[in-house]
Design a protein around this motif. Sequence first.
Motif, PDB file in Angstrom:
ATOM      1  N   TYR A  51       9.720   0.116  -4.620  1.00 19.62           N
ATOM      2  CA  TYR A  51       8.827  -1.053  -4.509  1.00 19.62           C
ATOM      3  C   TYR A  51       8.737  -1.474  -3.056  1.00 19.62           C
ATOM      4  O   TYR A  51       9.753  -1.613  -2.381  1.00 19.62           O
ATOM      5  CB  TYR A  51       9.422  -2.190  -5.356  1.00 19.62           C
ATOM      6  N   SER A  53       6.389  -4.385  -0.758  1.00 23.17           N
ATOM      7  CA  SER A  53       5.311  -5.387  -0.752  1.00 23.17           C
ATOM      8  C   SER A  53       4.767  -5.542   0.661  1.00 23.17           C
ATOM      9  O   SER A  53       5.192  -4.830   1.590  1.00 23.17           O
ATOM     10  CB  SER A  53       5.818  -6.730  -1.277  1.00 23.17           C
ATOM     11  N   SER A  54       3.852  -6.485   0.832  1.00 18.46           N
ATOM     12  CA  SER A  54       3.216  -6.680   2.143  1.00 18.46           C
ATOM     13  C   SER A  54       4.250  -7.052   3.202  1.00 18.46           C
ATOM     14  O   SER A  54       4.097  -6.699   4.382  1.00 18.46           O
ATOM     15  CB  SER A  54       2.135  -7.754   2.056  1.00 18.46           C
ATOM     16  N   ARG A  58       4.580  -5.048   6.770  1.00 19.69           N
ATOM     17  CA  ARG A  58       4.537  -5.660   8.118  1.00 19.69           C
ATOM     18  C   ARG A  58       5.723  -5.164   8.948  1.00 19.69           C
ATOM     19  O   ARG A  58       5.595  -4.976  10.164  1.00 19.69           O
ATOM     20  CB  ARG A  58       4.554  -7.181   8.002  1.00 19.69           C
ATOM     21  N   ILE A  81       3.326   5.654  -6.235  1.00 23.09           N
ATOM     22  CA  ILE A  81       2.954   4.226  -6.206  1.00 23.09           C
ATOM     23  C   ILE A  81       2.949   3.721  -4.770  1.00 23.09           C
ATOM     24  O   ILE A  81       2.016   3.047  -4.313  1.00 23.09           O
ATOM     25  CB  ILE A  81       3.927   3.395  -7.067  1.00 23.09           C
ATOM     26  N   VAL A  88      -4.442   2.073  -0.200  1.00 25.23           N
ATOM     27  CA  VAL A  88      -5.316   0.915  -0.456  1.00 25.23           C
ATOM     28  C   VAL A  88      -5.316  -0.059   0.712  1.00 25.23           C
ATOM     29  O   VAL A  88      -6.332  -0.668   1.043  1.00 25.23           O
ATOM     30  CB  VAL A  88      -4.863   0.208  -1.760  1.00 25.23           C
ATOM     31  N   THR A  89      -4.170  -0.202   1.369  1.00 25.41           N
ATOM     32  CA  THR A  89      -4.075  -1.183   2.455  1.00 25.41           C
ATOM     33  C   THR A  89      -4.492  -0.589   3.798  1.00 25.41           C
ATOM     34  O   THR A  89      -4.514  -1.288   4.803  1.00 25.41           O
ATOM     35  CB  THR A  89      -2.631  -1.701   2.576  1.00 25.41           C
TER      36      THR A  89
ATOM     37  N   LYS B 493       4.246   2.597 -12.887  1.00 27.97           N
ATOM     38  CA  LYS B 493       3.209   2.119 -11.953  1.00 27.97           C
ATOM     39  C   LYS B 493       2.729   0.723 -12.363  1.00 27.97           C
ATOM     40  O   LYS B 493       2.573  -0.154 -11.520  1.00 27.97           O
ATOM     41  CB  LYS B 493       2.037   3.097 -11.938  1.00 27.97           C
ATOM     42  N   LEU B 500       4.361  -6.618  -8.237  1.00 30.23           N
ATOM     43  CA  LEU B 500       3.862  -6.735  -6.868  1.00 30.23           C
ATOM     44  C   LEU B 500       2.779  -7.804  -6.759  1.00 30.23           C
ATOM     45  O   LEU B 500       2.784  -8.629  -5.833  1.00 30.23           O
ATOM     46  CB  LEU B 500       3.285  -5.375  -6.443  1.00 30.23           C
ATOM     47  N   GLY B 563      -1.823  -8.636   1.172  1.00 30.84           N
ATOM     48  CA  GLY B 563      -1.557  -8.922  -0.236  1.00 30.84           C
ATOM     49  C   GLY B 563      -2.836  -8.903  -1.071  1.00 30.84           C
ATOM     50  O   GLY B 563      -2.907  -8.272  -2.121  1.00 30.84           O
ATOM     51  N   ARG B 565      -5.657  -7.537  -0.300  1.00 33.77           N
ATOM     52  CA  ARG B 565      -6.220  -6.174  -0.294  1.00 33.77           C
ATOM     53  C   ARG B 565      -5.521  -5.312  -1.325  1.00 33.77           C
ATOM     54  O   ARG B 565      -6.148  -4.504  -2.014  1.00 33.77           O
ATOM     55  CB  ARG B 565      -6.087  -5.544   1.099  1.00 33.77           C
ATOM     56  N   MET B 566      -4.204  -5.466  -1.436  1.00 32.95           N
ATOM     57  CA  MET B 566      -3.460  -4.700  -2.442  1.00 32.95           C
ATOM     58  C   MET B 566      -3.982  -5.005  -3.836  1.00 32.95           C
ATOM     59  O   MET B 566      -4.264  -4.108  -4.628  1.00 32.95           O
ATOM     60  CB  MET B 566      -1.982  -5.101  -2.411  1.00 32.95           C
ATOM     61  N   GLY B 569      -7.593  -3.966  -4.404  1.00 34.79           N
ATOM     62  CA  GLY B 569      -7.765  -2.521  -4.326  1.00 34.79           C
ATOM     63  C   GLY B 569      -7.115  -1.759  -5.463  1.00 34.79           C
ATOM     64  O   GLY B 569      -7.542  -0.663  -5.803  1.00 34.79           O
ATOM     65  N   MET B 570      -6.091  -2.340  -6.079  1.00 33.05           N
ATOM     66  CA  MET B 570      -5.315  -1.573  -7.052  1.00 33.05           C
ATOM     67  C   MET B 570      -5.477  -2.052  -8.497  1.00 33.05           C
ATOM     68  O   MET B 570      -5.037  -1.383  -9.421  1.00 33.05           O
ATOM     69  CB  MET B 570      -3.832  -1.591  -6.668  1.00 33.05           C
TER      70      MET B 570
END
Lengths: 98, 589
Positions: A51, A53-54, A58, A81, A88-89, B493, B500, B563, B565-566, B569-570
């Motif tokens: 996992y 995250s944003s 960063r 994943i 995507v980012t 997933k 997430l 965040g 965008r994630m 986008g998903m």
Amino acid sequence: MTIKNEKNGSTLKLIVEGRVDTSTSKEFEEKAKADLGGVEELVLDFTQLNYISSAGLRVLLSLQKIMNKQGSMKIVGANDIVKDIFEVTGFSEILTVE
Amino acid sequence: MEKNNRIISKLFRNSVISIIAAAIATMLGVVIDGIVIGRFLGPDSMAAYGLVTPIINLATAFSGILATGAQVVCAQHLGAGRADKARRVFSMCMVVTAVLAAVMMVVVFLFRGNIAVLLGANGKSAHLLPLVSDYLLGMLFAFPSVLLLFEFNSLMRLDGDPNRVIVAVVVMTLLDVAGDLLNALIIHGGMLGMGLATSISYFAALVIMLLHFTKKDIIFKMSLKNLKLKDLGDLLSTGSSSAAGSVAAMLRNGVLNRILVATVLSSTAVAAFGVLNTVFNFTSSVMIGVGLTTAMISGMILGEEDRSGAHALVKVSVKTALIIGTFLAAVVFIFADVIAGVFGSADGAKMVELAARGLRFYSVSIILYGLNICFVNYTQGLRRMVLTNIFCFLQGFVYMVLPALALAGMLQTDAVWLSFIIGESLTLITIYIYAAVRKRGIPYKFSDFLFLKEPFGVGEENLFETSVTKADEIIPVSSKVYEFCEEKGAEPKIATLTSLFVEELCNNIVEFGFADKKPHSIDIRVMKLKDGWKIRFRDDCKLFDPTEWIKLHQSDDPASNIGIRMVCGMAKDVNYLSTMELNNLTIHL
């Protein structure tokens, strides 16, 4: 989250296990940057990472900026994943993911 | 399933005051007219005013049907994320209202003399005809405003503009009092002037409400395209309980008046009952405001199939009804003599004494009335129309009239006063028995009174609900969401993405929405559906649409909006809706 590091000359390998999220990203950043002195190749082993995250992204961006000046950085073993998150980012354009 | 419904309770508390204010507003103008007419224009004018009341009742009855129907149907559509359908229903409501107002104005204008005769200005009361006719002429200009104000009351709340109604009510009341006194004391315009003063004040309130539609980001925009008759059917069937209540009230008053006329005190008793009815109109407006708030939120809950939201709503609704009802009951009981005296003493001290006695009996029923109205409106919001109409008719007519008839011979006027207490008690018992039959046991918890049609929403075993009120709650909640998804057999997933999205969106909301330092809450529901997974975020922060934000802020800066965008986008689908000043974000995976 746990981080193990393996240094071999000017190559530093960080094995990251578990979750890199808002609560663990600071620890990830501190431990990663602590050993960057003199490193020319940084390898982040994400085989056991399930996992990110944003907050984690960063930190990766920050590490990439540092390594752009002193060498290179790559990510190995990321699962589908995590690769999707990079895609995507737009981080797949910035990071080297194998 | 953890608790998830601080927002429902907060929404109820924030909404109920403005909705009560607007409910009072729809009848306040007429009540003010009555007091000024009684005090300054004499008994004939007062009698003429009384004769016109059924026409006002008719306008508010029509308005009640459309307002109740629009509120519940639109709230349901918005709760389900169907803003376009809510807009369509709103447009249909406006079209029908415009047609109705126009018809009423033309009919009253052309046939006001005939209407005055029909209302009772004939025979011994023929001298009242010009007064009734004048008042009708002045009042007819108020019909569009009377119809629309009631409707806008709840629609403004749904559209995030709750305070506008309060401003409109205050302005209307001040203008009405000033206009009535100016007419009575200086202009001497008689009943025509009284009607015009009321019309002007209602019109000013309407203008203030219409300014809402000049705002940019509103849900309800008028459009004549794609109107469907089905929406009219929905409006009328859902609002039908309002009609049932109005019809029940009219029949009840007719029968009770007959009982009073037959007593020794006859006209004094009827006049006293008129005072009690006026007080009833005021106190019931307050409790109806609580009921309308309940109906509006239950409509939203129905659209979202939110069982725990229904539980929270019933709980806060009952508590509010008890608090407000107790306060009103105490005021009416203690100040019964003062209240009765306000309406003048046209029939002398005997009328005031009788009215005060009636008010004291009536005050005991106020709390019960409040509870009953909450349940009736709650079932109406759930579109349980047959049940609602049955409760309405029993409460408004059967349970009051039958005891009054049975006791009239023995207790005279007290039979009528007691009928309020007996009627509301029997209604509450009926609701309790209904809950017992559904449960097949003794109902004693709030969840025994939800009256939901099963299957309702996702079963509890496939639902995870919680609230976040602080930043340090986010990661534990995100982890619990992951565990829940894993436990329910989600692919890794899906479990990861769900967890997430909770982290990313809650972080954004806390960082930007909680920045005003006021207490806020994010209500989160994670649902396992037959065809996928759904997450719903609802928060009470300043309005923010992340889907629009990301479109406007496409940037080359990789560190910005990661965040959002994630999530966008998903996820399979991301849908944002703002209603009742709440942000609602629904994500399908």
